[in-house]
Design a protein around this motif. Structure first.
Motif, short mmCIF file in Angstrom:
data_model
loop_
_atom_site.label_atom_id
_atom_site.label_comp_id
_atom_site.label_asym_id
_atom_site.label_seq_id
_atom_site.Cartn_x
_atom_site.Cartn_y
_atom_site.Cartn_z
N PHE A 139 0.84 -1.21 0.00
CA PHE A 139 0.00 0.00 0.00
C PHE A 139 0.87 1.26 0.00
O PHE A 139 0.60 2.21 -0.75
N VAL A 140 1.92 1.26 0.81
CA VAL A 140 2.80 2.43 0.89
C VAL A 140 3.45 2.70 -0.48
O VAL A 140 3.54 3.86 -0.93
N MET A 141 3.89 1.63 -1.14
CA MET A 141 4.58 1.79 -2.43
C MET A 141 3.61 2.08 -3.57
O MET A 141 3.99 2.64 -4.59
N LEU A 142 2.35 1.67 -3.38
CA LEU A 142 1.35 1.85 -4.43
C LEU A 142 1.02 3.32 -4.66
O LEU A 142 0.87 3.76 -5.80
N GLN A 190 2.37 9.48 1.37
CA GLN A 190 1.06 9.86 1.87
C GLN A 190 0.85 9.30 3.28
O GLN A 190 1.32 8.21 3.61
N ILE A 191 0.08 10.02 4.07
CA ILE A 191 -0.03 9.71 5.49
C ILE A 191 -0.85 8.45 5.75
O ILE A 191 -0.54 7.67 6.66
N GLY A 214 2.30 1.78 10.37
CA GLY A 214 2.65 2.02 11.78
C GLY A 214 1.76 1.22 12.72
O GLY A 214 2.23 0.66 13.72
N ALA A 215 0.46 1.14 12.40
CA ALA A 215 -0.46 0.37 13.24
C ALA A 215 -0.09 -1.10 13.25
O ALA A 215 -0.12 -1.77 14.30
#
Length: 205
Positions: A167-170, A175-176, A183-184
């Protein structure tokens, strides 16, 4: 009786099937949005994103079951299998939308996997979840034995972070929202760790 004991007492009378029903609600909502034009100008991309995000959210909720019991005392263990299977259901739909509605060409699919590392990471997370979904039944627990079954299901500790990294790389840029998910998940994994209990060491004269 404490509030936690009251909650656990009430939960003992609630079967898992309502969780499956509640878990199907987002899918029905997405279908409704699709038929009514509520998915925007890029409906396939929006559907793909919503399904994947919902799957990740259910994985996180499932990962939170043990910390909730450990730190709050509320026991949701009986619903963990349902949460995991619902998460897998959404991730399979996410994958199917990408394969059969978005690309629809095996050559393009393979090229996309090679071109975009986040797809390979997402696929790795999905493949790790497959044996967990297949063995999420009483027969498999008996067949494998509780020890081997638990060891196998530790794959979730790799699969869920891979989903968050996907998701982060997508998304474009830092983005936060995906960072909050990552982080969760990291916090829940730390909370699930078998930390040794604090013991007071008697002072010696």
């Amino acid at each position: 009786m404490s509030p936690v004991q009251s909650i656990n007492g009430a939960l003992r009378h609630i079967p898992a099937w309502p969780v499956y029903l509640a878990g199907a609600v987002p899918a029905v909502w997405f279908v409704w949005l699709g038929f009514t034009g509520g998915l925007g100008v890029e409906p396939i991309e929006a559907l793909e994103h919503r399904l994947g995000l919902t799957g990740l959210q259910f994985l996180i909720v499932g990962l939170a079951v043990t910390p909730i019991r450990r730190f709050i005392g509320v026991n949701l263990i009986r619903y963990r299998r349902a949460l995991g299977l619902i998460a897998f259901f959404y991730i399979v739909l996410h994958l199917c939308v990408w394969l059969f509605l978005d690309l629809r060409n095996w050559g393009l699919i393979w090229a996309d996997i090679l071109k975009r590392p986040y797809i390979a990471i997402g696929m790795a997370g999905f493949l790790l979840l497959v044996p967990l979904a297949v063995t999420s039944n009483a027969w498999s627990i008996r067949r494998l034995g509780p020890v081997r079954w638990r060891r196998l299901h530790r794959l979730v500790y790799l699969a869920v972070p891979l989903g968050a990294v996907h998701f982060v790389m997508l998304v474009k840029g830092w983005q936060i929202e995906p960072l909050i998910y990552l982080g969760a998940i990291a916090a829940l994994l730390v909370a699930r760790a078998p930390w040794p209990r604090w013991r007071k060491i008697p002072l010696q004269n």
